[in-house]
Write a protein that holds these residues in place. Structure first.
Motif, PDB file in Angstrom:
ATOM      1  N   GLN A   5      52.352  33.374  39.622  1.00  0.00           N
ATOM      2  CA  GLN A   5      52.971  32.819  38.410  1.00  0.00           C
ATOM      3  C   GLN A   5      53.859  33.856  37.744  1.00  0.00           C
ATOM      4  O   GLN A   5      54.972  33.574  37.312  1.00  0.00           O
ATOM      5  N   THR A   6      53.342  35.080  37.653  1.00  0.00           N
ATOM      6  CA  THR A   6      54.019  36.121  36.912  1.00  0.00           C
ATOM      7  C   THR A   6      55.229  36.655  37.661  1.00  0.00           C
ATOM      8  O   THR A   6      56.312  36.799  37.115  1.00  0.00           O
ATOM      9  N   ARG A  56      40.413  45.964  35.579  1.00  0.00           N
ATOM     10  CA  ARG A  56      39.700  46.403  34.382  1.00  0.00           C
ATOM     11  C   ARG A  56      38.614  45.399  34.027  1.00  0.00           C
ATOM     12  O   ARG A  56      37.497  45.773  33.659  1.00  0.00           O
ATOM     13  N   ASP A 114      43.573  38.046  40.798  1.00  0.00           N
ATOM     14  CA  ASP A 114      44.007  36.696  40.480  1.00  0.00           C
ATOM     15  C   ASP A 114      45.351  36.433  41.172  1.00  0.00           C
ATOM     16  O   ASP A 114      46.404  36.652  40.602  1.00  0.00           O
ATOM     17  N   GLN A 155      46.102  45.811  37.349  1.00  0.00           N
ATOM     18  CA  GLN A 155      45.391  46.748  36.478  1.00  0.00           C
ATOM     19  C   GLN A 155      44.454  45.993  35.523  1.00  0.00           C
ATOM     20  O   GLN A 155      43.291  46.362  35.366  1.00  0.00           O
ATOM     21  N   ALA A 156      44.983  44.906  34.939  1.00  0.00           N
ATOM     22  CA  ALA A 156      44.173  44.119  34.009  1.00  0.00           C
ATOM     23  C   ALA A 156      43.032  43.420  34.751  1.00  0.00           C
ATOM     24  O   ALA A 156      41.898  43.377  34.268  1.00  0.00           O
ATOM     25  N   ASN A 157      43.326  42.865  35.954  1.00  0.00           N
ATOM     26  CA  ASN A 157      42.289  42.208  36.760  1.00  0.00           C
ATOM     27  C   ASN A 157      41.152  43.167  37.078  1.00  0.00           C
ATOM     28  O   ASN A 157      39.977  42.815  36.964  1.00  0.00           O
ATOM     29  N   GLY A 161      47.688  34.117  39.415  1.00  0.00           N
ATOM     30  CA  GLY A 161      48.295  34.779  38.262  1.00  0.00           C
ATOM     31  C   GLY A 161      49.454  35.663  38.692  1.00  0.00           C
ATOM     32  O   GLY A 161      50.514  35.681  38.067  1.00  0.00           O
ATOM     33  N   THR A 185      55.366  44.951  37.171  1.00  0.00           N
ATOM     34  CA  THR A 185      54.694  43.869  36.443  1.00  0.00           C
ATOM     35  C   THR A 185      53.450  43.418  37.199  1.00  0.00           C
ATOM     36  O   THR A 185      52.382  43.220  36.609  1.00  0.00           O
ATOM     37  N   GLN A 239      50.719  45.858  36.663  1.00  0.00           N
ATOM     38  CA  GLN A 239      50.015  45.745  35.379  1.00  0.00           C
ATOM     39  C   GLN A 239      49.003  44.617  35.402  1.00  0.00           C
ATOM     40  O   GLN A 239      47.943  44.697  34.779  1.00  0.00           O
ATOM     41  N   LEU A 240      49.348  43.548  36.113  1.00  0.00           N
ATOM     42  CA  LEU A 240      48.426  42.428  36.207  1.00  0.00           C
ATOM     43  C   LEU A 240      47.185  42.829  37.009  1.00  0.00           C
ATOM     44  O   LEU A 240      46.051  42.523  36.631  1.00  0.00           O
TER      45      LEU A 240
END
Lengths: 299, 522
Positions: B318-319, B390, B312, B386-388, B315, B380, B383-384
């Protein structure tokens, strides 16, 4: 030694653990104990329900990042839009693990080392104590950092590191107590009548240590939680995306001037638990001191 | 406060009062004195987060930010303007004739130590960079030079092994900066701590980790459009401050008037400050993922293509950039001449990416190692991602490392994904693409070995004509996107930030300052 006693009549004093009821009653009357008990029980309960909130704690949402406390997210959201409250609940589980696993491990190993060194004396005592002194010579966190550096970051290794820093402290206290207890007549008596060494250590000496050991362990639990928070703060403890209070404080410092809640609430949680353990230790000591008639009489 | 013996309290009060009055008077004098003196415009204080190791242009590091300070002390024979054209500097004119390049030098220019700048000096400087004994970090950029000949005191000729269309561009920057032979020979290895060039400012002192002070070069040759002597500033003080929040605070209170860079998180908080200007010169920090093509699963094309759609990018922007970002297809910024707006930014679709991974034989729960630098905002972003991933069914472990071990890991290839960032634009597209994509590139962390890509990179490097080059670099970008060797993330805006009473700033193509015309006050 002029004692002449048969095993059946060995006047082993009632162990300190026996006056459990009065101690408990004293604790219930103690406001410090009530407060700390409440905090610690609450932490454990929160930790127990943490799996329910795991999804919320790791679900990223960049479009709602860095929100302050509000109705949708009681304590706001972090830099990736994750719910701070849900993450703090996950952090509670890490804290409980630290207190239970790391301190538990240190308690068992430290007590055994202390008992052995104190009772055996001689070269075994010297050897063990020099190692312990060596470990104690390092500042607490430096030793923990060295252990994590050797094992690599992660929760398991952080817990091992914490056990390593707490163990020598417990061993030292236990050995000191054993040294003063082992010269008592009832210990000598037990030895003379042929009670096995292991039984003397575990059945006769250990119960007498239990009180002070409990107080000291409660204090060490607060040290352990602080050490875990410090390691996580430095990024060496729990690894992302799993949260821990220390790591949350660390991540929040980046945004302290805009979203203060990020660091402040996890910081408060750490503070609360540490204070709770300290107050519990204080209250325990007072309660035990007031209910140790047997030991006082023989002291 | 302890009272010195023989001094009454009253005397001390009196002294303090007069000292205060004197300070106030000088402060007033400083404000008005600037214009009356004609040339002196006071002292510019700069907040700088990246202290150079050496200010010897031949030995300076690859970090382009060093040039902000090198530009104070040195100049080259030519200079590149922001639009890419080459203009005269220490050379008044030049002539390209096949592989011969003849410069006619400016007369009457002297170095800070008084030694004259002439053809001998220019030739000595070029040979110094090429000479292996110098161990110059820039030697490679001038490797096409076969010989340097002094024709007369004003004329110097460079003979290249073959026509080198990039040579003039390279000579506009560090490789072509002229240092004083006298000073460099006298200082030897310490020359990097005591720069002597022909530039607008002269080094006064440099205290490591604290500050560098440069004063006006009264003999500077350049005049402004009105014929006034340059530079306009009396002094430039560079304070080395690493903490972004401190830099922001210093700028908002006026403690410094110019900053090298701030993270978006910080500069967005300065937007409403009327005393501060954020000037977007098109400088971007372009984030990317190096995708290790030497080990499974990304040694195959299908998983790499699935990866491109799993992230993303909005995302991440943004982050990590507080919304201050562009989405571009590659390292090319929107304003670059070789940017092709028709190149698509891969669309983010977690479900589709998950299906694509499954179809490519990358099962759910496949472990991946993501290596990042341990400095904000990189962990950071990690981590994003990582979440994407996952969400697409992959289990990513993040390894956040310090710079040395980070680079080491990337070079050794002990990773699946590596998060990196480059500053763009660079002064030539070959510098933007070759190091990262060429099979011999020093920063080819993805371990790309693609003859086709190498071929188009070489075509872009060798062609003198911009139209041909644009086509070549479009091919380069199309190829790397097709092969998904890198995942291009967001490009964070990195404006130059200064107090609004500072004007007259000039910039290199890649956004580094030149302060010869800078002035403070209205």
């Amino acid at each position: 030694m002029t004692l002449d006693l048969t095993p059946a009549e060995t006047p082993v004093p009632a162990a300190a653990g026996t006056p459990g009821r009065p101690v408990l009653r004293a604790l219930l009357r103690d406001r410090r104990a009530l407060f700390s008990g409440l905090v610690l029980v609450a932490t454990i309960v929160v930790a127990a329900v943490s799996p329910l909130l795991h999804a919320a704690a790791t679900a990223v949402a960049p479009d709602r990042r860095l929100r302050g406390p509000g109705a949708d997210h009681l304590l706001g959201t972090d830099e990736l839009g994750r719910d701070v409250l849900a993450r703090m609940v996950q952090g509670a589980w890490v804290t409980v693990q630290t207190a239970a696993v790391a301190v538990g491990l240190a308690l068992v190993i430290g007590t055994l080392i202390g008992l052995l060194a104190g009772y055996a004396g001689g070269w075994a005592d010297s050897l063990l104590m020099r190692v312990i002194d060596g470990l104690l010579a390092f500042p607490l966190l430096v030793l923990a950092l060295a252990v994590v550096a050797a094992l690599g970051p992660g929760l398991r290794n952080a817990l091992i590191a914490i056990a390593v820093i707490v163990t020598p402290r417990i061993a030292r206290v236990v050995r000191g107590e054993v040294l003063s207890l082992r010269t008592r007549e009832w210990v000598a008596a037990a030895r003379i009548v042929g009670v096995p060494r292991r039984t003397i250590l575990l059945r006769h000496l250990l119960p007498h240590l239990a009180g002070s050991l409990l107080v000291f362990t409660a204090l060490q639990a607060s040290t352990a939680i602080m050490a875990e928070a410090a390691l996580s703060f430095l990024g060496l403890g729990v690894q992302p995306p799993q949260p821990s209070w220390g790591a949350m404080v660390s991540a929040g410092t980046e945004h302290l001037d805009t979203t203060w809640a990020l660091s402040v609430f996890p910081g408060l949680a750490i503070l609360l638990v540490i204070v709770a353990f300290n107050l519990l230790a204080d209250a325990l000591r007072d309660a035990l001191d007031a209910h140790r008639p047997q030991l006082r009489a023989t002291a | 406060m302890s009272v010195p013996p023989g001094m009454s309290r009253r005397a001390i009060l009196g002294l303090t009062a007069s000292a205060l009055a004197a300070t106030a008077l000088t402060a007033c004098g400083g404000d008005s004195g600037g214009s009356s003196a004609g040339s002196g415009q006071g002292t510019l204080t700069i907040g700088f987060d990246n202290e150079p190791v050496s200010l010897d242009p031949a030995l300076s590091s690859a970090i382009s930010s060093d040039r902000n300070l090198l530009n104070l002390f040195y100049e080259g024979l030519v200079r590149q303007e922001k639009d890419g054209t080459i203009v005269p500097a220490l050379a008044e004119s030049w002539k390209v004739d096949g592989s011969a390049l003849t410069f006619t030098l400016r007369t009457g220019v002297t170095f800070h130590d008084g030694s004259p700048f002439d053809a001998d000096a220019a030739a000595w400087n070029l040979k110094r960079v090429i000479d292996p004994a110098t161990r110059s970090t820039k030697a490679g950029t001038l490797s096409t030079i076969a010989s340097v000949t002094v024709l007369d005191p004003r004329t110097v000729r460079i003979q290249t092994k073959s026509p080198d269309p990039l040579l003039l561009t390279q000579l506009s920057y560090e490789p072509g900066m002229m240092v004083s032979r006298k000073a460099a020979s006298a200082a030897g290895k310490d020359f990097g701590r005591g720069p002597v060039g022909t530039g607008p400012f002269v080094l006064e002192r440099w205290i490591a980790k604290s500050q560098l002070v440069a004063k006006r070069n009264p003999g500077y040759w350049r005049k402004d459009a009105a014929g006034q002597a340059l530079p306009r500033l009396d002094k430039v003080v560079v304070r080395f401050i690493t903490e972004p929040k401190t830099l922001r605070a210093e700028l908002s209170t006026g403690g410094v008037q110019l900053l090298r860079a701030l993270p978006p998180e910080e500069y967005t908080q300065l937007k409403d400050n009327a005393q501060v200007r954020l000037e977007d010169l098109g400088v971007r920090r372009s984030y990317y993922l190096a995708v290790n093509s030497t080990r499974a699963p990304f040694d195959k094309l299908a998983p790499r293509r699935a990866l491109a759609g799993a992230i993303d990018r909005d995302g991440v922007g943004q982050t990590a950039a507080s919304g201050e970002y562009d989405l571009t297809a590659t390292f090319a910024t929107k304003a670059d001449w070789f940017a092709d707006p028709t190149l698509p930014v891969p669309a983010f679709d977690a479900a589709k990416a998950g299906a694509a991974f499954a179809a490519a034989g990358v099962g759910a729960g496949t472990p991946l190692k993501l290596v990042v630098r341990n400095r904000p905002p990189d962990p950071t972003i990690a981590q994003l991602i990582q979440a994407n991933l996952r969400a697409a069914g992959l289990e990513v472990t993040i390894e956040a490392l310090q710079l040395e071990s980070y680079l080491d890991t990337l070079k050794k290839g002990d990773f699946d994904l590596g998060l990196g960032v480059i500053d763009v634009p660079r002064y030539d597209p070959s510098l933007t693409f070759d190091p990262y994509l060429s099979s011999t590139g020093p920063n080819n962390f993805s371990k790309i070995k693609d003859p086709e890509l190498d071929k188009v990179l070489a075509a872009g490097r060798a062609a003198p004509d911009r139209k041909v080059r644009t086509e070549a670099y479009t091919d380069v970008q199309r190829r790397v996107l097709d092969q998904s060797h890198l995942v291009f993330l967001h490009q964070a805006r990195s404006p130059v930030i200064h107090r609004s009473d500072l004007s007259g700033l000039a910039f290199d193509l890649d956004g580094q300052w030149r302060l010869h015309e800078a002035r403070l006050g209205r």
